[in-house]
Design an enzyme around this catalytic site. Sequence first.
Site: not given
Length: 371
Positions: A163, A233
Amino acid sequence: MTRRASVHRIAAAAPDDVSGIEAAIADGRIDPAGIVAIFGKTEGNGCVNDFARGFATQSLGLMLQRHMSAAEAHAVCLVMSGGTEGGMSPHWTVFERRGTDEAPPGAGPHGGALAIGRTRTPVLPFGDLGRVAEVDMVADGVRAAMADAGITDPADVHFVQIKCPLLTLQRIGEAEAKGETVVTRDTLKSMGLSRAASALGVAVALGEIGRDQISDDKIAANWSLWSGRASCSSGIELLDHEIVVLGTSPAWAGPLVIDHAVMADGIDVEPVRAALRRLGFAADGQLSPAERGRLVALLSKAEASHDGKIRGHRHTMLDDSDISATRHARAFVCGALAGLVGHAEIYVSGGAEHQGPDGGGPVAVIATRPG
């Protein structure tokens, strides 16, 4: 003491619905002290202003703090991927590890059992996002997460979930006030640049690409450079990188195994079928109900090919001014994979810059060992 990994896939009725995790903790199926990461597929647009990710992160963090200290809760990697377009089902994937007296299976066709490592990087300076400085930061982080898992050989790593941060106008303003430059003033584009640099960091750490092959001008530009095991992401809800390494180790115990595949495009399910077969599935067609019981988690990336074609046929994902191409790609790939495995509770993350070949993406399969 030997370590053992557990993975729990739990349905979510909303971005703040943590009741399924709470029930698993109450039943003793999850030991909260062993939670190292939670991946979430949350409904939302998956773009810069998708605050459902932050809502989910806050809800999970508050839930964790009911079972551990604030510092311990902060250490849990909360990787929220927004966007459940099409039939993709919102859900949590909880990764847990515990000490055990169980003997490890030792070396085998999959190098033993599932091993999990994690880390968080320092806060990324806004001027470094999408540049080689981010590549280097992520590469160091991946190595640290491998060490946390006790994995020494990069070949034993099957999936690296990251992330990563993005730019907002406020963050751009803060950087420029310090006399720094940013890689772009387009906040949506910053998501792709951050994913791209993070993916190349994974590739460097795993030896897939030499560090000398990467320069600022190649990030999100030279699609011949890619990792077959990176899943990145980006989100507004963090300023650092949360990194989770999934691999195999003969020193870990338990019934779980992992393998990976690389899709060449959004309908290339045959490499995934091959990975299922390596894990002992028949996979002659769609998985049977009995086989689906062994499939613990399916993790994937999705990307609209930059040439605007899929196997020679034109697609319009990049021409849609109303809906981001990442949203189209997520729904498309989830549908293809759902047809293979027989359900749509699949973690598909959009935006696969340098994550697999252009238009394709890596896939990880976590399952229980046959028998």
